[in-house]
Design a protein around this motif. Structure first.
Motif, PDB file in Angstrom:
ATOM      1  N   ASP A  15      63.532  70.006  28.625  1.00 18.37           N
ATOM      2  CA  ASP A  15      62.942  69.885  29.961  1.00 18.37           C
ATOM      3  C   ASP A  15      61.729  68.963  29.926  1.00 18.37           C
ATOM      4  OD1 ASP A  15      64.845  71.623  30.964  1.00 18.37           O
ATOM      5  OD2 ASP A  15      63.480  73.347  31.069  1.00 18.37           O
ATOM      6  N   TYR A  17      61.194  66.463  27.892  1.00 17.29           N
ATOM      7  CA  TYR A  17      61.671  65.077  27.757  1.00 17.29           C
ATOM      8  C   TYR A  17      61.936  64.522  29.151  1.00 17.29           C
ATOM      9  CZ  TYR A  17      64.788  61.201  26.420  1.00 17.29           C
ATOM     10  OH  TYR A  17      65.379  59.974  26.271  1.00 17.29           O
ATOM     11  N   GLU A  18      62.662  65.278  29.970  1.00 16.07           N
ATOM     12  CA  GLU A  18      63.003  64.801  31.307  1.00 16.07           C
ATOM     13  C   GLU A  18      61.759  64.663  32.182  1.00 16.07           C
ATOM     14  OE1 GLU A  18      66.213  67.140  32.910  1.00 16.07           O
ATOM     15  OE2 GLU A  18      67.560  66.547  31.278  1.00 16.07           O
ATOM     16  N   ARG A  19      60.819  65.609  32.093  1.00 16.57           N
ATOM     17  CA  ARG A  19      59.580  65.512  32.877  1.00 16.57           C
ATOM     18  C   ARG A  19      58.756  64.310  32.448  1.00 16.57           C
ATOM     19  NH1 ARG A  19      59.443  70.903  32.011  1.00 16.57           N
ATOM     20  NH2 ARG A  19      57.724  70.761  30.548  1.00 16.57           N
ATOM     21  N   GLU A  22      60.311  61.232  33.792  1.00 17.26           N
ATOM     22  CA  GLU A  22      60.046  61.173  35.231  1.00 17.26           C
ATOM     23  C   GLU A  22      58.615  60.692  35.493  1.00 17.26           C
ATOM     24  OE1 GLU A  22      60.434  64.002  39.189  1.00 17.26           O
ATOM     25  OE2 GLU A  22      60.960  64.807  37.236  1.00 17.26           O
ATOM     26  N   GLU A  98      73.560  63.420  34.949  1.00 16.94           N
ATOM     27  CA  GLU A  98      72.871  63.926  36.123  1.00 16.94           C
ATOM     28  C   GLU A  98      72.211  62.768  36.854  1.00 16.94           C
ATOM     29  OE1 GLU A  98      70.261  67.033  34.846  1.00 16.94           O
ATOM     30  OE2 GLU A  98      71.923  68.314  34.248  1.00 16.94           O
ATOM     31  N   LEU A 101      68.365  61.863  36.449  1.00 13.77           N
ATOM     32  CA  LEU A 101      68.055  61.428  35.093  1.00 13.77           C
ATOM     33  C   LEU A 101      68.530  59.998  34.874  1.00 13.77           C
ATOM     34  CD1 LEU A 101      66.907  62.070  32.303  1.00 13.77           C
ATOM     35  CD2 LEU A 101      69.144  62.980  31.698  1.00 13.77           C
ATOM     36  N   GLY A 136      67.896  61.315  24.723  1.00 12.24           N
ATOM     37  CA  GLY A 136      68.368  61.138  26.091  1.00 12.24           C
ATOM     38  C   GLY A 136      69.866  60.917  26.091  1.00 12.24           C
ATOM     39  N   LYS A 153      73.066  64.394  29.215  1.00 14.77           N
ATOM     40  CA  LYS A 153      71.691  64.552  29.681  1.00 14.77           C
ATOM     41  C   LYS A 153      70.836  64.720  28.433  1.00 14.77           C
ATOM     42  CE  LYS A 153      71.714  69.551  30.343  1.00 14.77           C
ATOM     43  NZ  LYS A 153      71.283  70.607  31.223  1.00 14.77           N
ATOM     44  N   ALA A 154      69.543  64.816  28.591  1.00 15.39           N
ATOM     45  CA  ALA A 154      68.676  65.013  27.437  1.00 15.39           C
ATOM     46  C   ALA A 154      69.117  66.268  26.704  1.00 15.39           C
ATOM     47  CB  ALA A 154      67.217  65.136  27.889  1.00 15.39           C
TER      48      ALA A 154
END
Length: 175
Positions: A15, A17-19, A22, A98, A101, A136, A153-154
């Motif tokens: 999570d 990594y994705e934040r 972003e 996703e 992402l 990723g 996804k990540a």
């Protein structure tokens, strides 16, 4: 109780990594073209924000920033070396990724292309991906047996299911 204490550690890192991606996308998106911040500076800011918000420890934030930077360098290397489209880097149907992402990943790669090309020139040898790290979207290939590992996804990189190998390289072949 903080967010760090409530989630499974692996899921929390994915999570994060994705934040972080972003946040980097947001920083780059807000900048004027003439004052575009470097990927490194954006990652530094994202790392500090994650620590400041108590989402990650400093050590965890360092790891996640390293993972995001590694993936951006690998994407740049692919784009510079092959001249192919970004979607070919993933080596599977991008519709499986996703939506948000994919947009962030592509956006960061597109808007920092010159910097990524510079990274690619410095990193001609493919980066090594290790079990326990976070990556990723894309396809990794086991260094020992060649088995492909697909990330839509990540995700957390596991040992190879075929040979238990622990090192991978990003696949550069097209499907």
């Amino acid at each position: 109780m903080s967010d760090r204490d409530e989630k499974d550690p692996v899921e929390r890192m994915v999570d994060a990594y994705e934040r972080m991606l972003e946040y980097v996308d947001g920083v780059i998106g807000k900048a004027e073209k003439s004052t575009l911040p470097s990927l490194k500076k954006s990652l530094d800011a994202a790392r500090e924000k994650a620590v400041e918000l108590n989402e990650l420890t400093r050590e965890e934030a360092e790891k996640i920033a390293t993972y995001v930077e590694r993936d951006m360098k690998e994407a740049a290397h692919f784009l510079v070396e092959t001249g192919d489209e970004f979607r070919d880097w993933f080596r599977f149907d991008v519709e499986l990724i996703e939506g948000r992402l994919m947009e962030m990943f592509a956006s960061v790669a597109d808007r920092t292309r010159l910097e990524l090309e510079r990274f690619a020139n410095q990193a001609r040898q493919a980066a090594i991906y290790r079990t326990g790290e976070v990556t990723g979207p894309g396809t990794l290939v086991c260094d020992q047996c060649g088995k492909e590992l697909h990330f839509h996804k990540a995700g957390h990189i596991p040992p190879c299911s075929k040979c238990r190998g622990t090192t991978y390289r990003r696949s550069s072949e097209q499907v």
